[in-house]
Design a protein around this motif. Sequence first.
Motif, PDB file in Angstrom:
ATOM      1  N   SER A   1      46.659  -1.028   7.499  1.00  0.00           N
ATOM      2  CA  SER A   1      47.195   0.331   7.557  1.00  0.00           C
ATOM      3  C   SER A   1      47.143   1.007   6.203  1.00  0.00           C
ATOM      4  O   SER A   1      47.056   0.350   5.155  1.00  0.00           O
ATOM      5  CB  SER A   1      48.649   0.307   8.050  1.00  0.00           C
ATOM      6  OG  SER A   1      49.494  -0.240   7.053  1.00  0.00           O
ATOM      7  N   GLY A   2      47.266   2.327   6.232  1.00  0.00           N
ATOM      8  CA  GLY A   2      47.340   3.087   4.998  1.00  0.00           C
ATOM      9  C   GLY A   2      48.611   2.801   4.225  1.00  0.00           C
ATOM     10  O   GLY A   2      48.607   2.794   2.990  1.00  0.00           O
ATOM     11  N   THR A   3      49.707   2.584   4.938  1.00  0.00           N
ATOM     12  CA  THR A   3      50.950   2.243   4.251  1.00  0.00           C
ATOM     13  C   THR A   3      50.779   0.967   3.448  1.00  0.00           C
ATOM     14  O   THR A   3      51.238   0.873   2.302  1.00  0.00           O
ATOM     15  CB  THR A   3      52.099   2.098   5.267  1.00  0.00           C
ATOM     16  OG1 THR A   3      52.389   3.377   5.834  1.00  0.00           O
ATOM     17  CG2 THR A   3      53.361   1.560   4.607  1.00  0.00           C
ATOM     18  N   MET A   4      50.090  -0.027   4.019  1.00  0.00           N
ATOM     19  CA  MET A   4      49.867  -1.253   3.263  1.00  0.00           C
ATOM     20  C   MET A   4      48.964  -1.006   2.062  1.00  0.00           C
ATOM     21  O   MET A   4      49.109  -1.670   1.026  1.00  0.00           O
ATOM     22  CB  MET A   4      49.309  -2.362   4.152  1.00  0.00           C
ATOM     23  CG  MET A   4      49.253  -3.713   3.446  1.00  0.00           C
ATOM     24  SD  MET A   4      48.802  -5.118   4.510  1.00  0.00           S
ATOM     25  CE  MET A   4      50.370  -5.406   5.335  1.00  0.00           C
TER      26      MET A   4
ATOM     27  N   THR B   1      50.539  -2.214  -1.370  1.00  0.00           N
ATOM     28  CA  THR B   1      49.871  -3.234  -2.176  1.00  0.00           C
ATOM     29  C   THR B   1      49.364  -2.655  -3.491  1.00  0.00           C
ATOM     30  O   THR B   1      49.308  -3.369  -4.501  1.00  0.00           O
ATOM     31  CB  THR B   1      48.701  -3.867  -1.406  1.00  0.00           C
ATOM     32  OG1 THR B   1      47.791  -2.846  -0.970  1.00  0.00           O
ATOM     33  CG2 THR B   1      49.195  -4.654  -0.197  1.00  0.00           C
ATOM     34  N   ALA B   2      49.025  -1.372  -3.504  1.00  0.00           N
ATOM     35  CA  ALA B   2      48.585  -0.749  -4.757  1.00  0.00           C
ATOM     36  C   ALA B   2      49.724  -0.698  -5.769  1.00  0.00           C
ATOM     37  O   ALA B   2      49.533  -1.009  -6.953  1.00  0.00           O
ATOM     38  CB  ALA B   2      48.041   0.649  -4.490  1.00  0.00           C
ATOM     39  N   THR B   3      50.909  -0.295  -5.319  1.00  0.00           N
ATOM     40  CA  THR B   3      52.030  -0.227  -6.263  1.00  0.00           C
ATOM     41  C   THR B   3      52.484  -1.625  -6.675  1.00  0.00           C
ATOM     42  O   THR B   3      52.801  -1.865  -7.850  1.00  0.00           O
ATOM     43  CB  THR B   3      53.208   0.561  -5.675  1.00  0.00           C
ATOM     44  OG1 THR B   3      53.678  -0.071  -4.485  1.00  0.00           O
ATOM     45  CG2 THR B   3      52.815   1.993  -5.357  1.00  0.00           C
ATOM     46  N   LEU B   4      52.499  -2.556  -5.734  1.00  0.00           N
ATOM     47  CA  LEU B   4      52.913  -3.918  -6.056  1.00  0.00           C
ATOM     48  C   LEU B   4      51.943  -4.586  -7.025  1.00  0.00           C
ATOM     49  O   LEU B   4      52.340  -5.440  -7.820  1.00  0.00           O
ATOM     50  CB  LEU B   4      53.022  -4.751  -4.780  1.00  0.00           C
ATOM     51  CG  LEU B   4      54.186  -4.420  -3.844  1.00  0.00           C
ATOM     52  CD1 LEU B   4      54.028  -5.135  -2.510  1.00  0.00           C
ATOM     53  CD2 LEU B   4      55.530  -4.774  -4.482  1.00  0.00           C
TER      54      LEU B   4
ATOM     55  N   GLY C   1      60.990   3.381   2.490  1.00  0.00           N
ATOM     56  CA  GLY C   1      61.547   2.871   1.238  1.00  0.00           C
ATOM     57  C   GLY C   1      60.923   1.564   0.789  1.00  0.00           C
ATOM     58  O   GLY C   1      61.524   0.821   0.004  1.00  0.00           O
ATOM     59  N   ALA C   2      59.702   1.284   1.257  1.00  0.00           N
ATOM     60  CA  ALA C   2      59.072  -0.011   0.979  1.00  0.00           C
ATOM     61  C   ALA C   2      58.897  -0.271  -0.507  1.00  0.00           C
ATOM     62  O   ALA C   2      59.069  -1.402  -0.973  1.00  0.00           O
ATOM     63  CB  ALA C   2      57.710  -0.081   1.676  1.00  0.00           C
ATOM     64  N   HIS C   3      58.586   0.759  -1.265  1.00  0.00           N
ATOM     65  CA  HIS C   3      58.299   0.558  -2.688  1.00  0.00           C
ATOM     66  C   HIS C   3      59.564   0.181  -3.456  1.00  0.00           C
ATOM     67  O   HIS C   3      59.501  -0.584  -4.422  1.00  0.00           O
ATOM     68  CB  HIS C   3      57.645   1.818  -3.256  1.00  0.00           C
ATOM     69  CG  HIS C   3      56.418   2.214  -2.494  1.00  0.00           C
ATOM     70  ND1 HIS C   3      55.170   1.741  -2.788  1.00  0.00           N
ATOM     71  CD2 HIS C   3      56.273   3.006  -1.395  1.00  0.00           C
ATOM     72  CE1 HIS C   3      54.293   2.234  -1.917  1.00  0.00           C
ATOM     73  NE2 HIS C   3      54.944   3.010  -1.069  1.00  0.00           N
ATOM     74  N   ALA C   4      60.694   0.698  -3.015  1.00  0.00           N
ATOM     75  CA  ALA C   4      61.964   0.300  -3.613  1.00  0.00           C
ATOM     76  C   ALA C   4      62.431  -1.040  -3.070  1.00  0.00           C
ATOM     77  O   ALA C   4      62.885  -1.917  -3.823  1.00  0.00           O
ATOM     78  CB  ALA C   4      63.021   1.369  -3.350  1.00  0.00           C
ATOM     79  N   ALA C   5      62.314  -1.234  -1.751  1.00  0.00           N
ATOM     80  CA  ALA C   5      62.829  -2.444  -1.123  1.00  0.00           C
ATOM     81  C   ALA C   5      62.057  -3.686  -1.534  1.00  0.00           C
ATOM     82  O   ALA C   5      62.645  -4.754  -1.769  1.00  0.00           O
ATOM     83  CB  ALA C   5      62.796  -2.293   0.400  1.00  0.00           C
TER      84      ALA C   5
ATOM     85  N   TRP D   1      48.702  -9.724  -2.784  1.00  0.00           N
ATOM     86  CA  TRP D   1      49.806  -9.093  -2.063  1.00  0.00           C
ATOM     87  C   TRP D   1      49.496  -8.948  -0.578  1.00  0.00           C
ATOM     88  O   TRP D   1      50.393  -9.043   0.267  1.00  0.00           O
ATOM     89  CB  TRP D   1      50.137  -7.731  -2.687  1.00  0.00           C
ATOM     90  CG  TRP D   1      51.001  -7.888  -3.894  1.00  0.00           C
ATOM     91  CD1 TRP D   1      50.644  -7.745  -5.196  1.00  0.00           C
ATOM     92  CD2 TRP D   1      52.383  -8.273  -3.898  1.00  0.00           C
ATOM     93  NE1 TRP D   1      51.707  -8.003  -6.017  1.00  0.00           N
ATOM     94  CE2 TRP D   1      52.790  -8.330  -5.248  1.00  0.00           C
ATOM     95  CE3 TRP D   1      53.300  -8.567  -2.903  1.00  0.00           C
ATOM     96  CZ2 TRP D   1      54.080  -8.662  -5.618  1.00  0.00           C
ATOM     97  CZ3 TRP D   1      54.595  -8.905  -3.270  1.00  0.00           C
ATOM     98  CH2 TRP D   1      54.979  -8.952  -4.610  1.00  0.00           C
ATOM     99  N   LYS D   2      48.239  -8.748  -0.268  1.00  0.00           N
ATOM    100  CA  LYS D   2      47.841  -8.722   1.151  1.00  0.00           C
ATOM    101  C   LYS D   2      48.197 -10.053   1.813  1.00  0.00           C
ATOM    102  O   LYS D   2      48.719 -10.090   2.932  1.00  0.00           O
ATOM    103  CB  LYS D   2      46.338  -8.439   1.258  1.00  0.00           C
ATOM    104  CG  LYS D   2      45.790  -8.524   2.677  1.00  0.00           C
ATOM    105  CD  LYS D   2      44.292  -8.225   2.705  1.00  0.00           C
ATOM    106  CE  LYS D   2      43.741  -8.431   4.109  1.00  0.00           C
ATOM    107  NZ  LYS D   2      42.323  -8.063   4.248  1.00  0.00           N
ATOM    108  N   GLN D   3      47.924 -11.148   1.114  1.00  0.00           N
ATOM    109  CA  GLN D   3      48.260 -12.471   1.632  1.00  0.00           C
ATOM    110  C   GLN D   3      49.771 -12.626   1.771  1.00  0.00           C
ATOM    111  O   GLN D   3      50.275 -13.098   2.798  1.00  0.00           O
ATOM    112  CB  GLN D   3      47.706 -13.544   0.699  1.00  0.00           C
ATOM    113  CG  GLN D   3      47.916 -14.972   1.167  1.00  0.00           C
ATOM    114  CD  GLN D   3      47.011 -15.325   2.331  1.00  0.00           C
ATOM    115  OE1 GLN D   3      45.917 -14.788   2.444  1.00  0.00           O
ATOM    116  NE2 GLN D   3      47.485 -16.189   3.213  1.00  0.00           N
TER     117      GLN D   3
END
Length: 355
Positions: A72-75, A79-82, A105-109, A237-239
């Motif tokens: 997905s685009g969200t992933m 994964t880019a920010t992580l 809130g994934a980037h914060a969580a 991070w994908k893994q």
Amino acid sequence: MAYIPALPDSNAPPVRINLLSDTQTRPSAAMREAMARAEVGDEQMGDDPTVNALNERVAALLGKQAAVFLPSGTMCNVTATLSTCRPGDEIIAHRTAHILSREGGAHAAIGGFQITPLDGDDGQFSLDAFRAALHPRSRYQPPQTMVSVEQTANIGGGTIWPQATLDAIAAAGKAAGLVTHMDGARLMNAVVATGIAARDMAAGWDSVWIDFSKGLGAPVGASLAGSRDFIDEVWRWKQRLGGSMRQAGVIAAACNYALDHHVERLAEDHAHARALAAGLAQIAGVEVQEPQTNLVFFSPEGAGLGGEAMVAALRQRGVLLATMDGRIRACTHLDVSRDMIDETIGLVREILRRQ
């Protein structure tokens, strides 16, 4: 900032005209055939030839060293920010950006990142606003690590960031030591509308991705591109996030088909959006934002009806839309015909006439 898909009640008729989102597209018969014929292997092990071919193709399309196929685009964004930021780091984005308003809130969580929202018209912030948000490195403030833009700007009305602005912000960001990231969910819409190549549009941006499950009409998938070192870290991070896949060539084949057959036809969606906006603008009391791509934002409040009431009334007539950021959003895509556009305009006019 409501996003209400208006799930039908048991008495609502079947959906005949789906303007909710370009994610509502369904794979065509020819795309399904391509999926059925796909060569496959273990994507997680790097053995799926169709996925590998897609990754090479997307990297070349976006002018980057490598790419990775994600669900997905969200992933892609997460994964880019992580892969770039550390807990406590600051990311700069527009206040309506998908990474801030649509990803739970994934980037914060998950990452512990702080996203600083910038204001600006049509979902875009200016170079001056970006420079004003920058601060000197200090132990009293979070390290500013990334600047992100969304091309096109969804809640801004599907607007296209001007190339000069993209280049200037990227240059200023890099001069300040920030990594540059482009959320390219509808990047190909911007490419078709402007005639600017995707690699040129993303030239100043360290990471960029495209979504196949929106206007390109594939059932699932997005590809994130960047340097080889960056993509190696994204893979980690994908893994970790469970995004690795097995015989993913079946869905990658749909994405390759979309690149072959569904890019140039985005111009048809843009034409339908302009026709919808022009028709709605002729109805007294309806305020319409001029579309640049395939998104049409409008409000019927000047005609005495709220957006949610209009969405509900249209749903009872088999037309599906959504309210977003206080307005109604209609999204054209390959499953929407010109006849459907004309019918929707007529139904809006009829509903308002009965008020």
